[in-house]
Design an enzyme around this catalytic site. Structure first.
Site, mmCIF file in Angstrom:
data_model
loop_
_atom_site.group_PDB
_atom_site.id
_atom_site.type_symbol
_atom_site.label_atom_id
_atom_site.label_comp_id
_atom_site.label_asym_id
_atom_site.label_seq_id
_atom_site.Cartn_x
_atom_site.Cartn_y
_atom_site.Cartn_z
ATOM 1 N N GLY A 196 0.821 -1.217 0.000
ATOM 2 C CA GLY A 196 0.000 0.000 0.000
ATOM 3 C C GLY A 196 0.849 1.258 0.000
ATOM 4 O O GLY A 196 2.068 1.212 -0.182
ATOM 5 N N GLN A 197 0.187 2.390 0.212
ATOM 6 C CA GLN A 197 0.885 3.685 0.160
ATOM 7 C C GLN A 197 1.996 3.754 1.208
ATOM 8 O O GLN A 197 3.137 4.078 0.902
ATOM 9 C CB GLN A 197 -0.104 4.814 0.447
ATOM 10 C CG GLN A 197 -1.266 4.879 -0.518
ATOM 11 C CD GLN A 197 -2.052 6.156 -0.321
ATOM 12 O OE1 GLN A 197 -1.846 7.109 -1.055
ATOM 13 N NE2 GLN A 197 -2.937 6.194 0.657
ATOM 14 N N LEU A 198 1.641 3.447 2.450
ATOM 15 C CA LEU A 198 2.612 3.541 3.531
ATOM 16 C C LEU A 198 3.598 2.377 3.493
ATOM 17 O O LEU A 198 4.811 2.566 3.637
ATOM 18 C CB LEU A 198 1.867 3.577 4.880
ATOM 19 C CG LEU A 198 2.731 3.619 6.117
ATOM 20 C CD1 LEU A 198 3.670 4.825 6.091
ATOM 21 C CD2 LEU A 198 1.858 3.656 7.368
ATOM 22 N N ASP A 219 -4.066 -12.532 5.259
ATOM 23 C CA ASP A 219 -5.320 -11.799 5.079
ATOM 24 C C ASP A 219 -5.905 -11.504 6.459
ATOM 25 O O ASP A 219 -6.179 -12.439 7.230
ATOM 26 C CB ASP A 219 -6.286 -12.657 4.245
ATOM 27 C CG ASP A 219 -7.552 -11.896 3.879
ATOM 28 O OD1 ASP A 219 -7.859 -10.867 4.537
ATOM 29 O OD2 ASP A 219 -8.243 -12.334 2.932
ATOM 30 N N ALA A 269 -5.681 -2.397 6.215
ATOM 31 C CA ALA A 269 -6.932 -1.951 6.850
ATOM 32 C C ALA A 269 -8.053 -2.031 5.825
ATOM 33 O O ALA A 269 -7.799 -2.144 4.618
ATOM 34 C CB ALA A 269 -6.789 -0.511 7.336
ATOM 35 N N THR A 273 -6.599 6.455 12.770
ATOM 36 C CA THR A 273 -7.043 7.525 11.887
ATOM 37 C C THR A 273 -7.584 8.741 12.636
ATOM 38 O O THR A 273 -8.073 8.615 13.771
ATOM 39 C CB THR A 273 -8.166 6.955 10.971
ATOM 40 O OG1 THR A 273 -8.797 8.023 10.267
ATOM 41 C CG2 THR A 273 -9.244 6.233 11.768
ATOM 42 N N ASP A 274 -7.526 9.877 11.968
ATOM 43 C CA ASP A 274 -8.174 11.102 12.475
ATOM 44 C C ASP A 274 -9.693 10.909 12.585
ATOM 45 O O ASP A 274 -10.357 11.647 13.310
ATOM 46 C CB ASP A 274 -7.857 12.283 11.551
ATOM 47 C CG ASP A 274 -8.164 11.995 10.083
ATOM 48 O OD1 ASP A 274 -7.878 10.866 9.625
ATOM 49 O OD2 ASP A 274 -8.706 12.879 9.400
ATOM 50 N N TYR A 312 -16.413 3.359 9.944
ATOM 51 C CA TYR A 312 -14.953 3.230 9.824
ATOM 52 C C TYR A 312 -14.275 3.726 11.106
ATOM 53 O O TYR A 312 -13.432 3.042 11.683
ATOM 54 C CB TYR A 312 -14.470 4.030 8.609
ATOM 55 C CG TYR A 312 -12.970 4.162 8.510
ATOM 56 C CD1 TYR A 312 -12.152 3.048 8.311
ATOM 57 C CD2 TYR A 312 -12.347 5.416 8.605
ATOM 58 C CE1 TYR A 312 -10.765 3.174 8.219
ATOM 59 C CE2 TYR A 312 -10.967 5.546 8.514
ATOM 60 C CZ TYR A 312 -10.187 4.427 8.318
ATOM 61 O OH TYR A 312 -8.817 4.554 8.229
ATOM 62 N N LYS A 357 -11.997 1.521 13.754
ATOM 63 C CA LYS A 357 -10.591 1.813 14.061
ATOM 64 C C LYS A 357 -10.423 2.120 15.558
ATOM 65 O O LYS A 357 -9.439 1.706 16.170
ATOM 66 C CB LYS A 357 -10.095 2.993 13.211
ATOM 67 C CG LYS A 357 -9.991 2.707 11.722
ATOM 68 C CD LYS A 357 -8.946 1.657 11.380
ATOM 69 C CE LYS A 357 -7.652 2.241 10.927
ATOM 70 N NZ LYS A 357 -6.697 1.232 10.439
#
Ligand SMILES: NC(=O)c1ccc[n+]([C@@H]2O[C@H](COP(=O)([O-])OP(=O)(O)OC[C@H]3O[C@@H](n4cnc5c(N)ncnc54)[C@H](OP(=O)(O)O)[C@@H]3O)[C@@H](O)[C@H]2O)c1
Length: 283
Positions: free
Chosen positions: A10-12, A34, A58, A99-100, A123, A127
């Protein structure tokens, strides 16, 4: 450091693999580990000689989480708890991301780790539940809350980053429509990966905020991306009421890196995030 990285494509995860060149990173793919399949977590952590397990995976399609609450809870909370448990039993350090969106946005100041979460979406609830389940174990796990992540390898769930979309629209001669009443701390994944590596040099545990510094509206963020890309400002500011979405989102969700600062770790500001992203993308 020996690392087992879940969600490494992923991105991170991509930035962690790219930037932590001195570390040994094993990053099994989604087809191998998974979060929805508990036995795959047991096998991955049980067979691993890693000192640190990092979970970048996530279910973070915010709108889909509203109608797929059970899946959101299974992946963002139950699986995260399982990973934290497996790590605690084996003396491995565990890092996961939140997450924010655990906050409701009813503020005018960046949230610090001392502020009390009050999620307003499925969501956010999933989280925050993950955070609480990890915290309950009282292990040395780290929960890193971040915001508006964008990276050179865009998230497969979206296929592009916000910055790319704004720039592509401007290049195509289209006017973008961007909300100017939603404030966040958009964060370049490359900067987050560097801060995380520094954080792992400390003994910090619990919740830590890590974002590019400075509250900014998505409109101002988009305008700065166009300016840095050398494009004309071709944007219309809209109110969040004009933007249709399935889930409620906080109006204000900028995060303050209070604990990172105490630990002597600084993150660049949001403008520097765009600069680094555009440079890395060109490279
Ligand atoms: N993106 C944001 O704006 C944002 C904001 C705040 C917090 N965060 C949090 O930051 C973390 C990293 O986000 P990101 O933007 O790097 O995510 P991302 O780009 O969407 O990457 C998610 C990674 O997890 C893998 N994955 C997805 N579902 C999985 C599952 N059920 N089991 C195992 N692997 C799975 C994906 O692989 P495949 O692509 O092969 O499925 C991918 O490698 C997440 O915890 C996210 O909630 C993100």
């Amino acid at each position: 450091m020996r690392v087992l990285l879940i969600g490494g494509t992923g991105q991170l995860g991509t930035e962690i693999r790219r930037r932590w060149s001195a570390d040994t990173i094993v990053a099994p793919g989604h087809d191998w580990v998974d979060l929805a399949v508990p036995t795959s977590l047991d096998t991955a952590v049980g067979d691993s000689d890693a000192e640190v397990v990092i979970n970048c995976a996530a279910f973070h399609n915010v709108d889909r989480c509203e109608s797929e609450v059970e899946t959101a809870l299974r992946i963002n909370a139950v699986a995260v708890e399982r990973l934290a448990e497996l790590c605690a039993q084996r003396g491995k350090r565990f890092v996961t991301f939140s997450t924010d969106y655990v906050f409701d946005g009813a503020t005018e100041w960046p949230y610090s780790e001392h502020d009390c979460p009050h999620p307003i979406s499925a969501y956010g609830v999933s989280k925050y539940t993950g955070e609480l389940l990890v915290e309950r174990l009282r292990s040395d796990a780290l929960v890193v809350r971040t915001c508006g992540v964008y990276g050179v390898r865009p998230s497969a769930t979206k296929g592009y980053t916000f910055v790319d979309r704004v720039i592509a629209q401007a290049r195509a001669g289209e006017r973008g429509r961007v909300v100017d009443d939603v404030i966040a701390s958009p964060t370049y994944a490359g900067h987050l990966a560097v801060a995380l590596r520094a954080l792992l040099e400390t003994s910090a545990r619990g919740v830590v905020h890590a974002c590019n510094v400075g509250p900014v509206s998505w409109y101002d963020f988009a305008a700065e991306a166009l300016r840095q890309a050398g494009l004309e400002l071709s944007l219309d500011a809209i109110g969040s009421g004009e933007w249709k979405s399935g889930a409620r989102r906080p109006r204000y969700s900028a995060l303050e890196n209070a604990r990172l600062r105490e630990l002597g770790i600084t993150m660049p500001d949001w403008r520097a995030g765009i600069t680094a992203y555009l440079a890395d993308r060109r490279a």
